[in-house]
Design a protein around this motif. Sequence first.
Motif, PDB file in Angstrom:
ATOM      1  N   SER A   1      -8.317  12.189   1.718  1.00  0.00           N
ATOM      2  CA  SER A   1      -9.090  11.267   1.991  1.00  0.00           C
ATOM      3  C   SER A   1      -8.628  10.562   3.272  1.00  0.00           C
ATOM      4  O   SER A   1      -7.559  10.836   3.813  1.00  0.00           O
TER       5      SER A   1
ATOM      6  N   GLY B   1      -2.043   4.449   2.555  1.00  0.00           N
ATOM      7  CA  GLY B   1      -3.158   3.878   2.644  1.00  0.00           C
ATOM      8  C   GLY B   1      -3.962   3.512   1.501  1.00  0.00           C
ATOM      9  O   GLY B   1      -5.116   2.969   1.469  1.00  0.00           O
ATOM     10  N   ILE B   2      -3.403   3.573   0.306  1.00  0.00           N
ATOM     11  CA  ILE B   2      -4.078   3.237  -0.886  1.00  0.00           C
ATOM     12  C   ILE B   2      -3.456   1.758  -1.483  1.00  0.00           C
ATOM     13  O   ILE B   2      -2.422   1.638  -1.559  1.00  0.00           O
ATOM     14  N   ASP B   3      -4.436   1.080  -1.834  1.00  0.00           N
ATOM     15  CA  ASP B   3      -4.107  -0.475  -2.346  1.00  0.00           C
ATOM     16  C   ASP B   3      -3.052  -0.221  -3.585  1.00  0.00           C
ATOM     17  O   ASP B   3      -3.620   0.237  -4.703  1.00  0.00           O
TER      18      ASP B   3
ATOM     19  N   GLU C   1      -3.947  11.949  -4.562  1.00  0.00           N
ATOM     20  CA  GLU C   1      -4.364  12.421  -3.320  1.00  0.00           C
ATOM     21  C   GLU C   1      -4.457  13.910  -2.756  1.00  0.00           C
ATOM     22  O   GLU C   1      -5.354  14.338  -2.286  1.00  0.00           O
TER      23      GLU C   1
ATOM     24  N   SER D   1       0.939  -1.187  -0.081  1.00  0.00           N
ATOM     25  CA  SER D   1       0.197   0.112  -0.136  1.00  0.00           C
ATOM     26  C   SER D   1       0.792   1.299  -0.090  1.00  0.00           C
ATOM     27  O   SER D   1       2.040   1.207   0.523  1.00  0.00           O
TER      28      SER D   1
ATOM     29  N   SER E   1      -5.823   7.940   8.072  1.00  0.00           N
ATOM     30  CA  SER E   1      -5.459   6.902   8.727  1.00  0.00           C
ATOM     31  C   SER E   1      -3.943   6.393   8.587  1.00  0.00           C
ATOM     32  O   SER E   1      -3.504   5.928   9.435  1.00  0.00           O
ATOM     33  N   TYR E   2      -3.234   6.483   7.428  1.00  0.00           N
ATOM     34  CA  TYR E   2      -2.096   6.273   7.368  1.00  0.00           C
ATOM     35  C   TYR E   2      -1.144   7.004   8.223  1.00  0.00           C
ATOM     36  O   TYR E   2      -0.247   6.456   8.761  1.00  0.00           O
TER      37      TYR E   2
ATOM     38  N   ASN F   1      -7.937   7.386   4.093  1.00  0.00           N
ATOM     39  CA  ASN F   1      -7.057   6.681   3.774  1.00  0.00           C
ATOM     40  C   ASN F   1      -5.886   7.603   4.211  1.00  0.00           C
ATOM     41  O   ASN F   1      -4.831   6.590   4.894  1.00  0.00           O
TER      42      ASN F   1
END
Length: 420
Positions: A156, A41-43, A123, A38, A161-162, A158
Amino acid sequence: MDLFIDIHELVTDGSVWLAIIAINMTIIGLTSLAESKSVIGIDYGQYLIKSYKVFFNVKIYHLLVIFALINIISLFSMFTTNYSVRVINLIILMLSLAFAIYYFFAYILIKNPRVNKQIYMDELLGIYYDSNDKTNFEADIITEMNNGWRTDKRISSNLISYFDKYNAESRAVFGEIFGPKSVVYAQNKTMKKYWLKNYNVNAFNYNSNSGGVHISHEFFQLYRYSELQEKWLLEILSLFNKEYSSTFKESRIDNIIRILAHINRFGRCDNLYGYKFLEYLSAYIYDAMEVQFSVDQKDSIKNRKAKELFLMNELFLYVMNTLETRSDSLFYNASVDLCKLLITDSKFNHYSDSNDKIELIINISRLMKSDCIKNFISEVVYNYTLSNIEFKYDLNEIKSLINIKKKNDSIQAIKQELYH
């Protein structure tokens, strides 16, 4: 002369073709390995297949479809008897093998830097843009931020959270995407075209009149929602107020002003109001307030006095709001030491003087009610008066004078009592 490789055998031997096709299709299957990775936080695997674009805005997904079709066609070409067709197909098949090997080592085994950068751009860009709209946030006004506004796009979940974890990896990535070399500051032709094509606006201009660039709005948007506000504030100061700004130190006071204003307006994490954070922050405040001063240069730094007083006002608000709502003797002692030094030390008083700062701190204290604030103000004023004039009152009498100030709304009442 014998050739090292028998070209004719390669063209006619179907087992070689099958081996190449098997390798190619296996490598396509190994794309699933990328799904374990990742980026902020992005796959990584999903982004690589669905969104990543190479030359001419062609997606990797489209290249893999073409790649698969080549191998299927080559499989059927094994049965043709036309030698020329077999040669052409073998060449194409070999090229596809080269692509497969490159794809595996450059995109699957590792996180490709170009993919990372494109994720960062997706992002972060398109959130704030250049426009004639003026900010009403005082800290941005006094630090002379350029005009601009925000779109409906937001940082975002994501990404937020990261950065709710703090380690060597997240710090390194933080420096890449929020530091002075971030893509949000890029103003080259390529980036301008990217903005116009994808968002039909121009990027926000973060260039600072003090030199370098301002800390981005994108960072402060992350800060508002972060669970580690104190860590990322200190991290951003480390990036902007140390080596980066060594040749334009005036930008350091702008950064401190905006950070203190955001603490007062959006601060919510408990560690923001602990003595450890204040100790680390104090070093940056001292550095920003100190000026390599000469009389000839006093008028050369634009708006310096107003900036210093704004900084002191935000600092006093932060300190006294913390003292009024939290009981922490270590924070109290650290804040007393900080305010005493900023008020009494001559190296911090070239533009705004001690009386200006005393005026601010007592005016702010009028909004507070706790005895802790009275004690805090008394200690700071007491230290100031002892360092400047002969003092005729003890500490308890100063507390009474602070109460008079609250009633009279006049610092002159205190000054008349303090001075012989």
